[in-house]
Design an enzyme around this catalytic site. Structure first.
Site, PDB file in Angstrom:
ATOM      1  N   ASP A 201      52.300-132.600  48.634  1.00  0.00           N
ATOM      2  CA  ASP A 201      51.690-133.738  47.956  1.00  0.00           C
ATOM      3  C   ASP A 201      52.612-134.936  48.125  1.00  0.00           C
ATOM      4  O   ASP A 201      53.787-134.775  48.470  1.00  0.00           O
ATOM      5  CB  ASP A 201      51.471-133.429  46.462  1.00  0.00           C
ATOM      6  CG  ASP A 201      50.317-134.229  45.869  1.00  0.00           C
ATOM      7  OD1 ASP A 201      50.344-135.473  45.985  1.00  0.00           O
ATOM      8  OD2 ASP A 201      49.398-133.618  45.293  1.00  0.00           O
TER       9      ASP A 201
ATOM     10  N   ARG B  47      37.858-135.061  51.194  1.00  0.00           N
ATOM     11  CA  ARG B  47      37.498-136.311  51.857  1.00  0.00           C
ATOM     12  C   ARG B  47      37.510-136.104  53.364  1.00  0.00           C
ATOM     13  O   ARG B  47      38.516-135.684  53.933  1.00  0.00           O
ATOM     14  CB  ARG B  47      38.484-137.429  51.478  1.00  0.00           C
ATOM     15  CG  ARG B  47      38.596-137.734  49.989  1.00  0.00           C
ATOM     16  CD  ARG B  47      37.307-138.318  49.430  1.00  0.00           C
ATOM     17  NE  ARG B  47      37.464-138.666  48.019  1.00  0.00           N
ATOM     18  CZ  ARG B  47      37.208-137.850  47.007  1.00  0.00           C
ATOM     19  NH1 ARG B  47      36.803-136.602  47.262  1.00  0.00           N
ATOM     20  NH2 ARG B  47      37.351-138.244  45.759  1.00  0.00           N
TER      21      ARG B  47
ATOM     22  N   GLU C  72      27.212-139.044  55.833  1.00  0.00           N
ATOM     23  CA  GLU C  72      26.346-138.004  55.270  1.00  0.00           C
ATOM     24  C   GLU C  72      24.927-138.548  55.119  1.00  0.00           C
ATOM     25  O   GLU C  72      24.690-139.359  54.223  1.00  0.00           O
ATOM     26  CB  GLU C  72      26.912-137.520  53.933  1.00  0.00           C
ATOM     27  CG  GLU C  72      28.277-136.844  54.098  1.00  0.00           C
ATOM     28  CD  GLU C  72      28.893-136.367  52.787  1.00  0.00           C
ATOM     29  OE1 GLU C  72      28.261-136.545  51.715  1.00  0.00           O
ATOM     30  OE2 GLU C  72      30.006-135.816  52.827  1.00  0.00           O
TER      31      GLU C  72
ATOM     32  N   HIS D 128      27.975-131.355  50.685  1.00  0.00           N
ATOM     33  CA  HIS D 128      28.661-132.028  49.580  1.00  0.00           C
ATOM     34  C   HIS D 128      28.235-131.436  48.224  1.00  0.00           C
ATOM     35  O   HIS D 128      27.793-132.138  47.316  1.00  0.00           O
ATOM     36  CB  HIS D 128      28.379-133.533  49.615  1.00  0.00           C
ATOM     37  CG  HIS D 128      29.548-134.334  49.103  1.00  0.00           C
ATOM     38  ND1 HIS D 128      29.916-135.542  49.643  1.00  0.00           N
ATOM     39  CD2 HIS D 128      30.426-134.106  48.088  1.00  0.00           C
ATOM     40  CE1 HIS D 128      30.962-136.026  48.999  1.00  0.00           C
ATOM     41  NE2 HIS D 128      31.289-135.161  48.053  1.00  0.00           N
TER      42      HIS D 128
END
Length: 323
Positions: free
Chosen positions: A181, A242, A271, A292
């Site tokens: 991270d 993402r 999309e 999604h």
């Protein structure tokens, strides 16, 4: 612009709420119980929204409605924008902040749903389920070979709520867990027996890479040709956060080359996909795609509605509305 800065006294009698996407009945029922006026238009088109948004103090959306600068400029009375979801990607938060419009949402509400889908996609990639199902549906019962996940190393990019939960489940499956991270997550990683590493360490050591990041639509990819070159041959990549976190054209190249065993994703760059390279990825036998659906469970939608409602009511009270 000045209208949004005016100190207008709000009360239940003059407060107007517009909901422009399908929402769990809990929110509608609770807001009405509080005596608030609601206009529920879950199928409203953008052109109509631009015409009527000026009449409302609160705008409630999910993913379908894009609350961009134009919508916010038209919403001269807007005091609060509520997103019934875990993020605010479809809201121009900078513009909202300029106009002192509060933005509320429901962080963490769909953690379990997204984590479970991630594990499902990871299993689908490891066992070549897409190919097997396609063959079976076409009448060909041919065995496909996959790999076991137990004993493998999963590298989790983005070790927030969802990444942490995925790591917890992966550990229970007998996997070794690496975490990366942009902030220090070493203590959180140690809680589940994982190890915090650099991005380079993660991509070189992982058999499975799972992406759980929040980035803007114009952000640079995290996984590019450089990272793909560093990966093990036969790596499985899962992305339920993402699409822009991955360089799609480079991904296609390395899938076709055979470097990547499987790419399993719940998100796409458009999309539905429209670019030629996207369509080629979509049709590839080693690419598994869901539409999604990370937060699309009954439980998650209810939690999202509850949390968003609570945060909205709290914000209205802070703005002086007596409920």
């Amino acid at each position: 612009m000045a209208d949004n800065f005016m100190d207008v006294s709000l009360n239940k009698e003059n407060l107007a709420i517009l909901i422009t996407d399908p929402i769990d009945e809990y929110m509608i029922r609770t807001l009405k119980t509080k005596g608030l006026k609601i206009n529920y238009q879950p199928d409203i088109e953008r052109e109509e929204l631009l015409k009527v948004v000026e009449n409302y103090d609160v705008l409630v959306v999910r993913s379908r409605t894009k609350v961009d600068k134009e919508v916010i400029e038209r919403g001269k009375r807007l005091k609060v924008i509520a997103r019934a979801g875990i993020g605010v990607d479809n809201i121009d938060t900078e513009e909202a902040e300029k106009r002192k419009i509060r933005v509320v949402y429901a962080p963490g509400a769909s953690t379990d749903s997204a984590a479970e889908l991630t594990i499902g996609l990871m299993l689908a990639g490891a066992r070549n389920m897409f190919t097997s199902m396609t063959l079976a549906k076409s009448g060909i019962y041919k065995k496909t070979e996959g790999v076991e996940l137990s004993g493998k190393t999963i590298g989790i990019i983005g070790f927030g709520r969802i990444g942490y939960k995925v790591g917890l489940i992966a550990r229970a499956m007998g996997m070794n867990v690496l975490a990366y991270d942009v902030v220090d997550v070493s203590k959180r990683a140690m809680e589940i027996g994982a190890r915090a590493v650099s991005l380079d360490e993660l991509v070189t050591q992982s058999d499975v890479i799972s992406i759980h990041v929040t980035v803007g639509k114009d952000a640079k990819p995290i996984l590019t040709s450089r990272e793909f070159e560093m990966m093990k041959k036969g790596v499985i990549i899962v992305n339920t956060s993402r699409a822009v976190a991955v360089d799609g054209k480079a991904l296609l190249h390395y899938i076709k080359e055979g470097k990547i065993m499987s790419y399993a994703t719940d998100v796409f760059w458009h999309e539905p996909p429209k670019e030629e390279w996207e369509l080629e990825l979509l049709k590839h036998e080693r690419v598994t795609v869901t539409t999604h659906i990370g937060a699309q469970t009954k439980e998650a939608q209810y939690r999202v509605a509850v949390m968003t409602t609570e945060n909205l009511l709290k914000t209205l009270q802070e703005l002086g509305v007596k409920l």
